[in-house]
Design an enzyme around this catalytic site. Structure first.
Site, PDB file in Angstrom:
ATOM      1  N   THR A  45       2.736  11.141  -5.744  1.00  0.00           N
ATOM      2  CA  THR A  45       1.554  10.325  -5.465  1.00  0.00           C
ATOM      3  C   THR A  45       0.279  11.053  -5.867  1.00  0.00           C
ATOM      4  O   THR A  45      -0.672  10.445  -6.382  1.00  0.00           O
ATOM      5  CB  THR A  45       1.498   9.988  -3.964  1.00  0.00           C
ATOM      6  OG1 THR A  45       2.748   9.449  -3.556  1.00  0.00           O
ATOM      7  CG2 THR A  45       0.397   8.985  -3.678  1.00  0.00           C
ATOM      8  N   TYR A 108       5.383  -1.253   1.179  1.00  0.00           N
ATOM      9  CA  TYR A 108       4.801  -2.588   1.215  1.00  0.00           C
ATOM     10  C   TYR A 108       5.748  -3.667   1.742  1.00  0.00           C
ATOM     11  O   TYR A 108       5.348  -4.470   2.594  1.00  0.00           O
ATOM     12  CB  TYR A 108       4.260  -3.007  -0.162  1.00  0.00           C
ATOM     13  CG  TYR A 108       3.484  -4.307  -0.130  1.00  0.00           C
ATOM     14  CD1 TYR A 108       2.204  -4.341   0.414  1.00  0.00           C
ATOM     15  CD2 TYR A 108       4.039  -5.502  -0.597  1.00  0.00           C
ATOM     16  CE1 TYR A 108       1.492  -5.538   0.475  1.00  0.00           C
ATOM     17  CE2 TYR A 108       3.340  -6.691  -0.536  1.00  0.00           C
ATOM     18  CZ  TYR A 108       2.067  -6.717   0.004  1.00  0.00           C
ATOM     19  OH  TYR A 108       1.376  -7.894   0.076  1.00  0.00           O
ATOM     20  N   TYR A 134      11.612  11.068   0.971  1.00  0.00           N
ATOM     21  CA  TYR A 134      10.193  11.237   1.268  1.00  0.00           C
ATOM     22  C   TYR A 134       9.769  10.171   2.274  1.00  0.00           C
ATOM     23  O   TYR A 134       9.747   8.984   1.960  1.00  0.00           O
ATOM     24  CB  TYR A 134       9.381  11.135  -0.022  1.00  0.00           C
ATOM     25  CG  TYR A 134       7.881  11.343   0.113  1.00  0.00           C
ATOM     26  CD1 TYR A 134       7.312  11.890   1.261  1.00  0.00           C
ATOM     27  CD2 TYR A 134       7.040  11.005  -0.929  1.00  0.00           C
ATOM     28  CE1 TYR A 134       5.946  12.081   1.365  1.00  0.00           C
ATOM     29  CE2 TYR A 134       5.663  11.196  -0.839  1.00  0.00           C
ATOM     30  CZ  TYR A 134       5.130  11.722   0.309  1.00  0.00           C
ATOM     31  OH  TYR A 134       3.770  11.905   0.408  1.00  0.00           O
ATOM     32  N   ARG A 139       1.491   5.812   4.254  1.00  0.00           N
ATOM     33  CA  ARG A 139       1.334   5.153   2.952  1.00  0.00           C
ATOM     34  C   ARG A 139       2.295   3.978   2.777  1.00  0.00           C
ATOM     35  O   ARG A 139       1.956   2.984   2.141  1.00  0.00           O
ATOM     36  CB  ARG A 139       1.570   6.152   1.809  1.00  0.00           C
ATOM     37  CG  ARG A 139       0.449   7.162   1.614  1.00  0.00           C
ATOM     38  CD  ARG A 139       0.738   8.035   0.401  1.00  0.00           C
ATOM     39  NE  ARG A 139      -0.319   9.012   0.151  1.00  0.00           N
ATOM     40  CZ  ARG A 139      -1.395   8.785  -0.591  1.00  0.00           C
ATOM     41  NH1 ARG A 139      -1.580   7.608  -1.140  1.00  0.00           N
ATOM     42  NH2 ARG A 139      -2.287   9.732  -0.783  1.00  0.00           N
ATOM     43  N   LYS A 163      11.157  15.299   2.651  1.00  0.00           N
ATOM     44  CA  LYS A 163       9.738  15.609   2.807  1.00  0.00           C
ATOM     45  C   LYS A 163       9.239  14.709   3.923  1.00  0.00           C
ATOM     46  O   LYS A 163       9.105  13.499   3.752  1.00  0.00           O
ATOM     47  CB  LYS A 163       8.975  15.350   1.507  1.00  0.00           C
ATOM     48  CG  LYS A 163       7.471  15.602   1.628  1.00  0.00           C
ATOM     49  CD  LYS A 163       6.728  15.251   0.334  1.00  0.00           C
ATOM     50  CE  LYS A 163       5.226  15.459   0.500  1.00  0.00           C
ATOM     51  NZ  LYS A 163       4.468  15.062  -0.722  1.00  0.00           N
ATOM     52  N   ILE A 205       6.086  20.428   0.536  1.00  0.00           N
ATOM     53  CA  ILE A 205       5.636  19.928  -0.761  1.00  0.00           C
ATOM     54  C   ILE A 205       4.159  19.626  -0.585  1.00  0.00           C
ATOM     55  O   ILE A 205       3.786  18.707   0.133  1.00  0.00           O
ATOM     56  CB  ILE A 205       6.436  18.699  -1.217  1.00  0.00           C
ATOM     57  CG1 ILE A 205       7.888  19.121  -1.470  1.00  0.00           C
ATOM     58  CG2 ILE A 205       5.831  18.091  -2.478  1.00  0.00           C
ATOM     59  CD1 ILE A 205       8.815  17.980  -1.862  1.00  0.00           C
TER      60      ILE A 205
END
Length: 289
Positions: A45, A108, A134, A139, A163, A205
């Site tokens: 990202t 989303y 992840y 987000r 992550k 990360i």
């Protein structure tokens, strides 16, 4: 486990005309490796990947692979909220040249926990590359619960890490406590890595490792060695600088700092914009302190 310590989620430098600046990208690879990072993450990202064309993504990855010259393991960011699109991506990149995949929880469309399990199961069945899950609910909206992550880890030996960027320390502890031997819990929250190392995380990360690689890597290494006096001192040295990096979105602060260091132009692609005058002054004060 090659994915431990500090991984850096590399930014994508742009020229003033908005084209990708590959020379600056090579400088950034060297800067972070010289600073002590343990592995490189391409097309995460932080790389403004949603604004890159397919051709640009491939060119960015190939630039990192070529310039790295196998000095450090490379992880490819490969995520989608369309499972078939994710699987198709495996055929679009030189997978033989990367050491692992970082794949985000579908965003989303808010899948259920079973939907998340089946999504990552489909990825794991389609590749033998090591996979890092992840989880970043800030987000993606959807939070992958520890039970789902651990179910995936136990089902597929090449799902080797997560992550975890929920910021929920109780959830973090549940992951560490239940993790099988082959599965590492990595941080996705730069300002929490020291306490997370104390509860059993294996690394991070990082975004901040673009900007402050030497101090950041030294902090993580101290924590991994259980030298928490050194780690804590570095944590508080970096804390303000880390928080400022994220104050107006990512990688807005990172690109400003790297521009001040002479590594790249302070250029982002819309909808992200460069740091405001206020944030720029605050970062200047931090860098000069």
């Amino acid at each position: 486990m090659m994915f431990k310590g500090t991984g850096v989620a590399l930014v994508t430098p742009f020229k003033k005309d908005q084209s990708v600046d590959f020379e600056a990208l090579e400088k950034l690879v060297d800067f972070t490796i010289d600073g002590g990072v343990d592995f490189l993450v391409a097309l995460g990202t932080t790389a403004e990947t949603p604004t890159l064309t397919k051709a640009e993504k491939l060119d960015v990855l190939n630039c990192i692979i070529k310039h790295n010259q196998k000095r450090k393991p490379i992880v490819l960011g490969l995520g989608a909220n369309n499972t078939q699109e994710l699987l198709a991506g495996l055929n679009e990149y030189p997978m033989q040249e990367v050491d692992g995949i970082l794949s985000v929880v579908p965003y989303y469309n808010k899948p259920s926990q079973e939907g998340i399990f089946q999504h990552f199961s489909a990825l794991a069945e389609a590749t033998d590359k090591p996979i890092i899950l992840y989880n970043v609910p800030g987000r993606t909206v959807t939070n992958m619960l520890p039970a789902t992550a651990l179910r995936l880890a136990n089902a597929f030996p090449h799902i080797v890490a997560i992550k975890e960027a929920s910021g929920n320390m109780a959830q973090c502890m549940e992951l560490v406590q239940g993790a099988p031997a082959h599965f590492a819990v990595l941080s996705g929250d730069d300002n929490l890595i020291v306490p997370q190392l104390s509860i059993g995380f294996k690394g991070v990360i990082s975004v901040a490792a673009n900007s402050y690689p030497k101090d950041f890597c030294a902090m993580v290494n101290a924590g991994l060695q259980e030298d928490f006096v050194t780690a804590r001192n570095l944590h508080y040295k970096l804390l303000k600088g880390i928080d400022l990096l994220f104050a107006e979105g990512n990688p807005t602060g990172v690109k400003y700092v790297l521009h001040k260091l002479g590594l790249l132009e302070n250029v982002l692609r819309l909808p992200l914009i460069p740091a405001s005058e206020t944030l720029s002054q605050q970062l200047d004060q931090y860098l000069n302190s």
